[in-house]
Design a protein around this motif. Sequence first.
Motif, PDB file in Angstrom:
ATOM      1  N   ALA A  68       0.826  -1.212   0.000  1.00  0.00           N
ATOM      2  CA  ALA A  68       0.000   0.000   0.000  1.00  0.00           C
ATOM      3  C   ALA A  68       0.855   1.254   0.000  1.00  0.00           C
ATOM      4  O   ALA A  68       0.576   2.212  -0.734  1.00  0.00           O
ATOM      5  CB  ALA A  68      -0.941  -0.011   1.209  1.00  0.00           C
ATOM      6  N   ALA A  69       1.895   1.269   0.816  1.00  0.00           N
ATOM      7  CA  ALA A  69       2.774   2.441   0.863  1.00  0.00           C
ATOM      8  C   ALA A  69       3.494   2.638  -0.467  1.00  0.00           C
ATOM      9  O   ALA A  69       3.660   3.771  -0.938  1.00  0.00           O
ATOM     10  CB  ALA A  69       3.781   2.295   2.001  1.00  0.00           C
ATOM     11  N   ALA A  70       3.921   1.536  -1.080  1.00  0.00           N
ATOM     12  CA  ALA A  70       4.624   1.625  -2.363  1.00  0.00           C
ATOM     13  C   ALA A  70       3.717   2.206  -3.442  1.00  0.00           C
ATOM     14  O   ALA A  70       4.124   3.091  -4.215  1.00  0.00           O
ATOM     15  CB  ALA A  70       5.126   0.243  -2.774  1.00  0.00           C
ATOM     16  N   VAL A  71       2.484   1.726  -3.509  1.00  0.00           N
ATOM     17  CA  VAL A  71       1.533   2.222  -4.509  1.00  0.00           C
ATOM     18  C   VAL A  71       1.156   3.672  -4.209  1.00  0.00           C
ATOM     19  O   VAL A  71       1.106   4.514  -5.110  1.00  0.00           O
ATOM     20  CB  VAL A  71       0.275   1.329  -4.545  1.00  0.00           C
ATOM     21  CG1 VAL A  71      -0.825   1.975  -5.379  1.00  0.00           C
ATOM     22  CG2 VAL A  71       0.623  -0.034  -5.123  1.00  0.00           C
ATOM     23  N   ALA A  72       0.889   3.965  -2.944  1.00  0.00           N
ATOM     24  CA  ALA A  72       0.438   5.309  -2.583  1.00  0.00           C
ATOM     25  C   ALA A  72       1.470   6.369  -2.940  1.00  0.00           C
ATOM     26  O   ALA A  72       1.126   7.420  -3.495  1.00  0.00           O
ATOM     27  CB  ALA A  72       0.110   5.367  -1.088  1.00  0.00           C
ATOM     28  N   VAL A  73       2.733   6.110  -2.638  1.00  0.00           N
ATOM     29  CA  VAL A  73       3.749   7.126  -2.923  1.00  0.00           C
ATOM     30  C   VAL A  73       3.937   7.299  -4.426  1.00  0.00           C
ATOM     31  O   VAL A  73       4.183   8.414  -4.907  1.00  0.00           O
ATOM     32  CB  VAL A  73       5.085   6.792  -2.218  1.00  0.00           C
ATOM     33  CG1 VAL A  73       5.813   5.640  -2.893  1.00  0.00           C
ATOM     34  CG2 VAL A  73       5.990   8.021  -2.147  1.00  0.00           C
ATOM     35  N   GLU A  74       3.757   6.242  -5.205  1.00  0.00           N
ATOM     36  CA  GLU A  74       3.878   6.378  -6.653  1.00  0.00           C
ATOM     37  C   GLU A  74       2.683   7.131  -7.242  1.00  0.00           C
ATOM     38  O   GLU A  74       2.837   7.903  -8.196  1.00  0.00           O
ATOM     39  CB  GLU A  74       4.025   5.009  -7.320  1.00  0.00           C
ATOM     40  CG  GLU A  74       4.295   5.060  -8.812  1.00  0.00           C
ATOM     41  CD  GLU A  74       5.630   5.724  -9.192  1.00  0.00           C
ATOM     42  OE1 GLU A  74       5.811   6.010 -10.388  1.00  0.00           O
ATOM     43  OE2 GLU A  74       6.482   5.962  -8.303  1.00  0.00           O
ATOM     44  N   LEU A  75       1.498   6.944  -6.678  1.00  0.00           N
ATOM     45  CA  LEU A  75       0.336   7.684  -7.157  1.00  0.00           C
ATOM     46  C   LEU A  75       0.481   9.172  -6.857  1.00  0.00           C
ATOM     47  O   LEU A  75       0.102  10.019  -7.681  1.00  0.00           O
ATOM     48  CB  LEU A  75      -0.952   7.135  -6.526  1.00  0.00           C
ATOM     49  CG  LEU A  75      -1.355   5.725  -6.945  1.00  0.00           C
ATOM     50  CD1 LEU A  75      -2.692   5.351  -6.307  1.00  0.00           C
ATOM     51  CD2 LEU A  75      -1.452   5.593  -8.464  1.00  0.00           C
ATOM     52  N   ILE A  76       1.026   9.499  -5.692  1.00  0.00           N
ATOM     53  CA  ILE A  76       1.288  10.904  -5.379  1.00  0.00           C
ATOM     54  C   ILE A  76       2.303  11.481  -6.369  1.00  0.00           C
ATOM     55  O   ILE A  76       2.149  12.598  -6.876  1.00  0.00           O
ATOM     56  CB  ILE A  76       1.791  11.067  -3.934  1.00  0.00           C
ATOM     57  CG1 ILE A  76       0.675  10.735  -2.929  1.00  0.00           C
ATOM     58  CG2 ILE A  76       2.334  12.475  -3.712  1.00  0.00           C
ATOM     59  CD1 ILE A  76      -0.452  11.743  -2.901  1.00  0.00           C
ATOM     60  N   HIS A  77       3.335  10.711  -6.646  1.00  0.00           N
ATOM     61  CA  HIS A  77       4.346  11.161  -7.617  1.00  0.00           C
ATOM     62  C   HIS A  77       3.714  11.365  -8.984  1.00  0.00           C
ATOM     63  O   HIS A  77       3.967  12.390  -9.651  1.00  0.00           O
ATOM     64  CB  HIS A  77       5.471  10.130  -7.691  1.00  0.00           C
ATOM     65  CG  HIS A  77       6.538  10.463  -8.681  1.00  0.00           C
ATOM     66  ND1 HIS A  77       7.233  11.653  -8.673  1.00  0.00           N
ATOM     67  CD2 HIS A  77       7.039   9.749  -9.726  1.00  0.00           C
ATOM     68  CE1 HIS A  77       8.111  11.668  -9.653  1.00  0.00           C
ATOM     69  NE2 HIS A  77       8.006  10.532 -10.308  1.00  0.00           N
ATOM     70  N   ALA A  78       2.876  10.420  -9.416  1.00  0.00           N
ATOM     71  CA  ALA A  78       2.234  10.528 -10.729  1.00  0.00           C
ATOM     72  C   ALA A  78       1.339  11.762 -10.794  1.00  0.00           C
ATOM     73  O   ALA A  78       1.349  12.500 -11.795  1.00  0.00           O
ATOM     74  CB  ALA A  78       1.426   9.272 -11.023  1.00  0.00           C
TER      75      ALA A  78
END
Length: 292
Positions: A68-78
């Motif tokens: 979840a943390a990995a996906v969440a930080v990438e979505l914020i970056h995107a």
Amino acid sequence: MKTDALLTRWLERTEEQLQDALPDPELAPQRLHQAMRYAALGGGKRMRPMLVYAAGYLFAAEEARLDAAAVAVELIHAYSLVHDDLPAMDDDDLRRGRPTTHIAFDEATAILAGDALQTRAFEILADAWMPPALALNCIKTLAGASGAAGMCGGQALDIDATGQQQALADLKHMHALKTGALIRAAVRMGALCGEASDAQLAQLDSFADTLGLAFQVRDDILDVEASSEQLGKTAGKDQAQDKSTFPSLLGMDGAKATLSELATAMQAALIPFGQRAAALAALAELTVRRSH
């Protein structure tokens, strides 16, 4: 498992998790869903989710807890890239070798896609497979890194400084917020999922702060030396927009010397963690030597 194999596994896991986290493009509102997927799945180094997994690996955190943390930080970056490319911001038409989201769709859809990617990140953390207190800590960490005290604040400082000569200390502070805060959050969330101690968190914060600065110094060097085809985005934008950069303030030789010093400092910061830090060290090395 060898470091290269770990990095490959985490990269593949990131792509799978992102695919599952994003809405079905065939469901209404289709255009918004398609733009969200276009922005988040269009390639990229996936440095931030990889840092989550690598930091969690230090403390033997289960990968399912890190997802979840990995996906969440990438979505914020995107989301940040979608908004950064908008005409009111950096006004760019190329990202990751493709038309930017507002060019591929339209400006209004791009704004909404960015908004939706941001909120989806926190929804994923709220529903994460982890204890509620840990999920709340990750939400707080990511929110703090994303807002006025982090990435958005850094972007505001960048806009204010356009066309002006910045002092080196001001340039470092700006990028510590704009670029470094999200990198620091990625490392910290991975460590939190592994139940790192306060002392270990502080040591990793130091590593991540150095990594964020190194990432930006390398980015500034590439903006001068690499082509748009190599970068997958418009080269030479900093100079064209009259922005202060590390090469403009230090000279190219000075910027490269600074990058070398940062690389040494990152490796030194990981020494206390031993062999399990090899993946973090490899990501630091990739940051310093990347060609795009």
